[in-house]
Scaffold this motif. Structure first.
Motif, mmCIF file in Angstrom:
data_model
loop_
_atom_site.group_PDB
_atom_site.id
_atom_site.type_symbol
_atom_site.label_atom_id
_atom_site.label_comp_id
_atom_site.label_asym_id
_atom_site.label_seq_id
_atom_site.Cartn_x
_atom_site.Cartn_y
_atom_site.Cartn_z
ATOM 1 N N THR A 1 39.885 29.102 32.672
ATOM 2 C CA THR A 1 40.095 30.257 31.985
ATOM 3 C C THR A 1 40.321 31.327 32.944
ATOM 4 O OG1 THR A 1 37.809 30.698 32.378
ATOM 5 C CG2 THR A 1 38.400 29.543 30.390
ATOM 6 N N PRO A 2 41.135 32.436 32.652
ATOM 7 C CA PRO A 2 41.400 33.583 33.567
ATOM 8 C C PRO A 2 40.108 34.014 34.473
ATOM 9 C CG PRO A 2 42.498 34.089 31.517
ATOM 10 C CD PRO A 2 41.556 32.960 31.106
ATOM 11 N N LEU A 3 39.063 33.948 33.730
ATOM 12 C CA LEU A 3 37.703 34.517 34.497
ATOM 13 C C LEU A 3 37.438 33.571 35.524
ATOM 14 C CD1 LEU A 3 35.316 36.378 34.865
ATOM 15 C CD2 LEU A 3 34.221 34.884 33.182
ATOM 16 N N ALA A 4 37.508 32.288 35.499
ATOM 17 C CA ALA A 4 37.458 31.306 36.381
ATOM 18 C C ALA A 4 38.166 31.716 37.770
ATOM 19 C CB ALA A 4 37.226 29.843 35.865
ATOM 20 N N GLU A 5 39.434 32.149 37.633
ATOM 21 C CA GLU A 5 40.302 32.249 38.666
ATOM 22 C C GLU A 5 39.976 33.833 39.003
ATOM 23 O OE1 GLU A 5 41.825 30.082 40.152
ATOM 24 O OE2 GLU A 5 41.127 28.442 38.724
ATOM 25 N N ALA A 6 39.280 34.568 38.700
ATOM 26 C CA ALA A 6 39.260 35.889 38.925
ATOM 27 C C ALA A 6 38.369 36.648 39.943
ATOM 28 C CB ALA A 6 38.715 36.609 37.464
ATOM 29 N N SER A 7 38.006 35.480 40.988
ATOM 30 C CA SER A 7 37.177 35.976 42.175
ATOM 31 C C SER A 7 38.241 36.505 43.038
ATOM 32 C CB SER A 7 36.654 34.840 42.803
ATOM 33 O OG SER A 7 36.147 35.138 44.022
ATOM 34 N N PRO A 8 37.469 37.846 43.493
ATOM 35 C CA PRO A 8 38.599 38.656 44.282
ATOM 36 C C PRO A 8 38.503 38.329 45.827
ATOM 37 C CG PRO A 8 36.471 39.974 43.822
ATOM 38 C CD PRO A 8 36.352 38.648 42.993
ATOM 39 N N PHE A 9 37.554 36.995 46.074
ATOM 40 C CA PHE A 9 37.384 36.768 47.198
ATOM 41 C C PHE A 9 37.533 35.329 47.626
ATOM 42 C CE2 PHE A 9 34.525 40.444 46.597
ATOM 43 C CZ PHE A 9 35.480 41.406 47.131
ATOM 44 N N ASP A 10 37.898 34.755 48.763
ATOM 45 C CA ASP A 10 37.773 33.364 48.999
ATOM 46 C C ASP A 10 37.255 33.327 50.470
ATOM 47 O OD1 ASP A 10 38.082 30.717 48.641
ATOM 48 O OD2 ASP A 10 40.493 30.754 48.599
ATOM 49 N N PHE A 11 36.895 32.139 50.900
ATOM 50 C CA PHE A 11 36.163 32.003 52.013
ATOM 51 C C PHE A 11 36.850 30.680 52.765
ATOM 52 C CE2 PHE A 11 32.689 34.861 51.517
ATOM 53 C CZ PHE A 11 32.788 35.078 50.300
ATOM 54 N N LEU B 1 29.935 53.043 33.574
ATOM 55 C CA LEU B 1 29.154 52.259 34.706
ATOM 56 C C LEU B 1 28.629 50.758 34.363
ATOM 57 C CD1 LEU B 1 26.959 55.568 35.569
ATOM 58 C CD2 LEU B 1 28.901 54.355 37.106
ATOM 59 N N GLU B 2 28.306 50.583 33.113
ATOM 60 C CA GLU B 2 27.838 49.287 32.869
ATOM 61 C C GLU B 2 28.705 48.275 32.988
ATOM 62 O OE1 GLU B 2 26.211 49.706 28.772
ATOM 63 O OE2 GLU B 2 24.244 50.480 29.585
ATOM 64 N N GLY B 3 30.048 48.701 32.672
ATOM 65 C CA GLY B 3 31.340 47.827 32.615
ATOM 66 C C GLY B 3 31.360 47.350 34.143
ATOM 67 N N ARG B 4 31.258 48.712 35.009
ATOM 68 C CA ARG B 4 31.401 48.420 36.537
ATOM 69 C C ARG B 4 30.556 47.568 36.973
ATOM 70 N NH1 ARG B 4 35.527 50.944 39.193
ATOM 71 N NH2 ARG B 4 37.168 51.369 37.385
ATOM 72 N N LEU B 5 28.956 47.432 36.719
ATOM 73 C CA LEU B 5 27.959 46.648 37.066
ATOM 74 C C LEU B 5 28.387 45.316 36.552
ATOM 75 C CD1 LEU B 5 25.263 46.315 38.268
ATOM 76 C CD2 LEU B 5 24.321 46.840 35.992
ATOM 77 N N ALA B 6 29.033 45.032 35.540
ATOM 78 C CA ALA B 6 29.233 43.474 34.986
ATOM 79 C C ALA B 6 30.441 43.115 35.868
ATOM 80 C CB ALA B 6 29.789 43.596 33.675
ATOM 81 N N GLN B 7 31.348 43.928 36.226
ATOM 82 C CA GLN B 7 32.456 43.665 37.000
ATOM 83 C C GLN B 7 31.984 43.178 38.481
ATOM 84 O OE1 GLN B 7 35.766 46.368 37.173
ATOM 85 N NE2 GLN B 7 36.525 45.496 39.087
ATOM 86 N N GLY B 8 31.302 44.127 38.984
ATOM 87 C CA GLY B 8 30.789 44.072 40.451
ATOM 88 C C GLY B 8 29.894 42.696 40.476
ATOM 89 N N ALA B 9 29.079 42.401 39.481
ATOM 90 C CA ALA B 9 28.197 41.289 39.336
ATOM 91 C C ALA B 9 29.080 40.008 39.372
ATOM 92 C CB ALA B 9 27.131 41.441 38.490
ATOM 93 N N GLY B 10 30.123 40.137 38.547
ATOM 94 C CA GLY B 10 30.976 38.921 38.319
ATOM 95 C C GLY B 10 31.740 38.444 39.660
ATOM 96 N N ALA B 11 32.232 39.671 40.421
ATOM 97 C CA ALA B 11 32.897 39.551 41.554
ATOM 98 C C ALA B 11 32.060 38.919 42.687
ATOM 99 C CB ALA B 11 33.229 40.783 41.847
ATOM 100 N N ILE C 1 28.513 32.954 34.882
ATOM 101 C CA ILE C 1 28.735 33.116 36.443
ATOM 102 C C ILE C 1 27.038 33.412 36.785
ATOM 103 C CG2 ILE C 1 29.356 34.647 38.104
ATOM 104 C CD1 ILE C 1 31.644 35.614 36.450
ATOM 105 N N LEU C 2 26.106 33.945 36.291
ATOM 106 C CA LEU C 2 24.826 33.993 36.898
ATOM 107 C C LEU C 2 24.180 32.559 36.765
ATOM 108 C CD1 LEU C 2 23.707 37.223 35.052
ATOM 109 C CD2 LEU C 2 24.346 36.936 37.245
#
Length: 523
Positions: free
Chosen positions: A243-253, A461-471, A510-511
């Motif tokens: 799914t697009p969400l699974a590939e949406a992580s803004p970071f890789d290590f 703000l709630e949308g940003r909280l969800a986005q930040g938590a997902g990231a 994600i959680l």
């Protein structure tokens, strides 16, 4: 002859010989394929971890190839030459291991070679490979499935049986070894076998076309030559599975050795160019004016007397962007998604009426201009990052407790401080600083939600909280994936990390991933 009488190789041959013409060969292919596929992890584990024996190079590629030939031959008759050329390479990989090879690996490789020839000996070799399950019992089960249509191969290898732990662990270790292989990309074979394991559609027609085009010389050239030939099929797998969400992580290590420096980079293939020094320099050249203008804004905001809480918040977010631009200059690569996230946070708070009051009209207008200039810079140099981040913007806090979100990440990051342990590689100071910054922004957003004066702004703000938590959640998962691979050991929960759920559909998924990362869930 009854299926129940099949107890060994000779009785299996007699049973197959008694089958009607036209059904005999297909049944033999089916049974041989499944027998070899069940023990494939034992061979892949050994040959991936022992690249040479007595100076002879070993590789799992022809073993995968032989079993792939067996899998597609269940559906379509394949030229005999196709069997011969892959089976030859597979047999060589097994035979050159000599007496120093793990007996289970040699038997598994021989099972693959026999499967490519549709030879019932594949079942015998599978029995030799391990004493943790009865290969002939599995063969009787396969024989009882008298399905002759094209759906038969898509039945899980272990349906009706418990997969032995040693085979399960061997596959996890194989994937770790493949992930750390700097000479070849094993993504296709991993994805293909994962589908075979669960009875998924491995796109046999597409695989068959590529196998038919390969010559014996191709297999001798090794995985770096053969594996990329299946990239087109792999792309179809990913399109179907992810799914697009699974590939949406803004970071890789990534890690250098056991303690590599953690870096944040663009995760999608079309972002790899951002590590090119020429591209980075072009970005920095274009960013010079933007950087100077943001510095002016930060200085002006700092000089405000009694500028209010939002003026300080906006100044800090502008400084975060300045730090990232400076970091790019020092490290010679771009963290595209990180910069975009920082800019999006700045843009969000700059739109709030209270923020504009704190800044004053003149400074607020200047900030608007700087944000638009930064947008143009980002669109020009790494527009794809916006596409990568898009799925995160769809996340919501529906049925998710906001305070619980913050607590989950507090616990997860606290567990990172216990590393290295259990085969996991530790996170470096830069990594902790970045994750702590992301967590701090979660807390700021949570506090801002409680103080929001309008419902519209609260929703934003709630949308940003969800986005930040997902990231942050996806970033933690990525870190554990790399940490397990770099550590090289099979740790508790590693299998779940390596087989990260790619069918994420929301923040709750994600959680759940974060709670199930190695080291235990939330207390």
């Amino acid at each position: 002859m009854e299926i129940a009488e099949v107890q060994d190789e000779e009785s299996l041959k007699r049973y197959l010989e008694g089958l009607p013409d036209g059904y005999r060969l297909r049944t033999a292919r089916r049974v041989a394929f499944r027998a070899a596929a069940r023990v494939l992890p034992l061979a892949s584990d050994y040959f991936a971890s022992n690249p040479s024996v007595d100076g002879v190079e070993l590789t799992p590629t022809p073993i995968f190839g032989a079993i792939a030939v067996a899998s597609v031959s269940v559906l379509w008759p394949a030229p005999k030459i196709l069997y011969n050329k892959i089976a030859f390479a597979t047999s060589r990989a097994a035979n050159t291991s000599h007496s120093r090879a793990n007996p289970s690996a040699t038997a598994s490789a021989n099972a693959a070679a026999a499967a490519a020839f549709a030879n019932p000996r594949a079942v015998s070799f599978a029995s030799f490979a391990t004493d943790t399950f009865d290969a002939f019992e599995c063969a009787r089960h396969d024989l009882s499935q008298k399905v002759v249509n094209d759906r038969y191969p898509f039945i899980g290898l272990w349906d009706g049986f418990d997969q032995p732990e040693n085979i399960k662990s061997a596959w996890v270790r194989s994937k770790l070894l493949f992930d750390n292989d700097r000479n070849a990309d094993w993504s296709f074979w991993v994805a293909w076998y994962e589908r075979v394991l669960v009875g998924g559609n491995f796109l046999a027609n597409d695989v068959h076309k590529i196998l038919s085009a390969l010559e014996e010389g191709d297999w001798k050239k090794g995985p770096a030559h053969v594996n990329p030939m299946f990239d087109g099929v792999l792309a179809k797998y990913r399109e179907q599975d992810s799914t697009p969400l699974a590939e949406a992580s803004p970071f890789d290590f990534t890690f250098d050795g056991y303690y590599r420096v953690m870096r944040l980079v663009g995760i999608s293939d079309n972002m790899r160019h951002l590590r090119d020094p020429v591209v980075v320099q072009a970005f920095l050249d274009d960013a010079e004016q933007v950087r100077d203008l943001f510095q002016d804004f930060a200085d002006d905001a700092a000089s405000l007397s009694g500028g209010g809480n939002f003026a300080g918040l906006l100044r800090r977010k502008a400084e975060n962007i300045l730090k990232e631009l400076q970091r790019t200059k020092d490290y010679t690569h771009l963290r595209a998604e990180f910069l975009v996230l920082q800019a999006s946070e700045l843009e969000l708070f700059a739109k709030d009426a209270k923020a504009r009051t704190d800044l004053g009209d003149t400074l607020a207008d200047r900030l608007d201009v700087r944000i638009e200039q930064l947008k143009g810079l980002c669109r020009l140099h790494f527009g794809p990052s916006y596409v990568t981040l898009a799925p995160l913007s769809e996340l919501t806090l529906d049925q998710v407790d906001q305070d619980e979100v913050v607590r989950i990440f507090d616990d997860a990051i606290a567990r990172l401080h216990d590393l290295p342990t259990g085969g996991l590689v530790a996170l470096d100071a830069e990594g902790f600083a970045i994750l702590d910054e992301m967590r701090r922004e979660l807390r700021e957003n949570r506090a801002a939600i409680a103080e929001a004066t309008t419902e519209e702004f609260r929703k934003i703000l709630e949308g940003r909280l969800a986005q930040g938590a997902g990231a942050l959640g996806l970033s933690l998962t990525k870190f554990y994936q790399r940490s397990v691979a770099a550590g090289g050991d099979l740790v508790r929960g590693a299998d779940a990390v390596i087989r990260t759920n790619r069918r994420l559909s929301g923040l709750d998924d994600i959680l759940d991933q974060v709670l199930n990362l190695p080291g235990g869930g939330a207390p």
